[in-house]
Design a protein around this motif. Structure first.
Motif, PDB file in Angstrom:
ATOM      1  N   TRP A   1     -11.712   9.219  -7.752  1.00 25.53           N
ATOM      2  CA  TRP A   1     -10.676   9.587  -7.073  1.00 25.53           C
ATOM      3  C   TRP A   1     -10.237  10.841  -7.669  1.00 25.53           C
ATOM      4  O   TRP A   1      -9.967  10.893  -8.876  1.00 25.53           O
TER       5      TRP A   1
ATOM      6  N   CYS B   1      -5.370  12.796  -1.460  1.00 22.70           N
ATOM      7  CA  CYS B   1      -6.460  12.587  -2.432  1.00 22.70           C
ATOM      8  C   CYS B   1      -7.422  12.405  -1.652  1.00 22.70           C
ATOM      9  O   CYS B   1      -7.846  11.797  -0.784  1.00 22.70           O
TER      10      CYS B   1
ATOM     11  N   HIS C   1     -12.093  11.182  -2.462  1.00 16.20           N
ATOM     12  CA  HIS C   1     -12.750  10.547  -3.225  1.00 16.20           C
ATOM     13  C   HIS C   1     -14.286  10.399  -2.721  1.00 16.20           C
ATOM     14  O   HIS C   1     -14.603  10.836  -1.639  1.00 16.20           O
TER      15      HIS C   1
ATOM     16  N   ALA D   1      -7.312   4.688  -7.592  1.00 13.95           N
ATOM     17  CA  ALA D   1      -7.189   4.526  -5.959  1.00 13.95           C
ATOM     18  C   ALA D   1      -5.766   3.796  -5.838  1.00 13.95           C
ATOM     19  O   ALA D   1      -5.080   4.066  -4.851  1.00 13.95           O
ATOM     20  N   LYS D   2      -5.451   3.161  -6.613  1.00  8.06           N
ATOM     21  CA  LYS D   2      -4.367   2.063  -6.416  1.00  8.06           C
ATOM     22  C   LYS D   2      -3.114   2.729  -7.351  1.00  8.06           C
ATOM     23  O   LYS D   2      -1.871   2.108  -7.657  1.00  8.06           O
TER      24      LYS D   2
ATOM     25  N   LYS E   1       0.509   4.560  -2.430  1.00  9.73           N
ATOM     26  CA  LYS E   1      -0.583   4.485  -3.215  1.00  9.73           C
ATOM     27  C   LYS E   1      -1.492   5.782  -2.930  1.00  9.73           C
ATOM     28  O   LYS E   1      -1.738   6.181  -1.756  1.00  9.73           O
ATOM     29  N   CYS E   2      -2.198   6.172  -3.856  1.00  8.37           N
ATOM     30  CA  CYS E   2      -3.241   7.341  -3.929  1.00  8.37           C
ATOM     31  C   CYS E   2      -4.295   7.080  -2.545  1.00  8.37           C
ATOM     32  O   CYS E   2      -4.636   7.959  -1.941  1.00  8.37           O
ATOM     33  N   ASP E   3      -4.833   5.721  -2.485  1.00  6.70           N
ATOM     34  CA  ASP E   3      -5.875   5.741  -1.475  1.00  6.70           C
ATOM     35  C   ASP E   3      -5.251   5.909  -0.132  1.00  6.70           C
ATOM     36  O   ASP E   3      -5.972   5.827   0.905  1.00  6.70           O
TER      37      ASP E   3
ATOM     38  N   ARG F   1       0.636  -1.286  -0.165  1.00  2.00           N
ATOM     39  CA  ARG F   1       0.003  -0.033  -0.142  1.00  2.00           C
ATOM     40  C   ARG F   1       0.798   1.327  -0.018  1.00  2.00           C
ATOM     41  O   ARG F   1       0.348   2.280  -0.291  1.00  2.00           O
TER      42      ARG F   1
ATOM     43  N   GLU G   1     -16.232   5.554  -6.197  1.00  2.00           N
ATOM     44  CA  GLU G   1     -15.255   5.227  -6.992  1.00  2.00           C
ATOM     45  C   GLU G   1     -14.170   6.149  -7.549  1.00  2.00           C
ATOM     46  O   GLU G   1     -13.276   5.946  -8.242  1.00  2.00           O
TER      47      GLU G   1
END
Length: 87
Positions: free
Chosen positions: A22, A15, A17, A33-34, A8-10, A5, A20
């Motif tokens: 982002w 970031c 969201h 997200a990834k 990553k953006c999530d 992880r 779904e």
């Protein structure tokens, strides 16, 4: 072992969201997200205790200069050995 992880953006606080969809608030673009941010790097000012946010701008208290919150400090020590030296 590397955390899958990591970077990553999530996992990024910049970031946002809605369901779904982002978006990156730093680059003002739509992301996945990834996805990984090319600006995200270990040692960035965002995670430094010497960076203070004043009126929406980041200021490095070590150098008394304005900085980008995602910049990487030249004084960054990945081992953490020098992290207490300036405190």
């Amino acid at each position: 072992m590397t955390n899958e992880r990591y970077g990553k953006c999530d996992m990024c606080r910049f970031c946002v969201h809605s369901e779904e969809d982002w978006a990156c608030m730093v680059n003002n673009i739509v992301v996945k997200a990834k996805g990984s941010c090319p600006r995200w790097r270990p040692g960035c000012c965002e995670n430094c205790t010497h960076v203070e946010i004043k009126f929406g701008n980041a200021v490095c208290k070590l150098h008394n200069e304005a900085t980008d919150i995602l910049s990487v400090c030249d004084d960054y020590d990945p081992s953490g050995f020098n992290s207490m030296a300036d405190q």
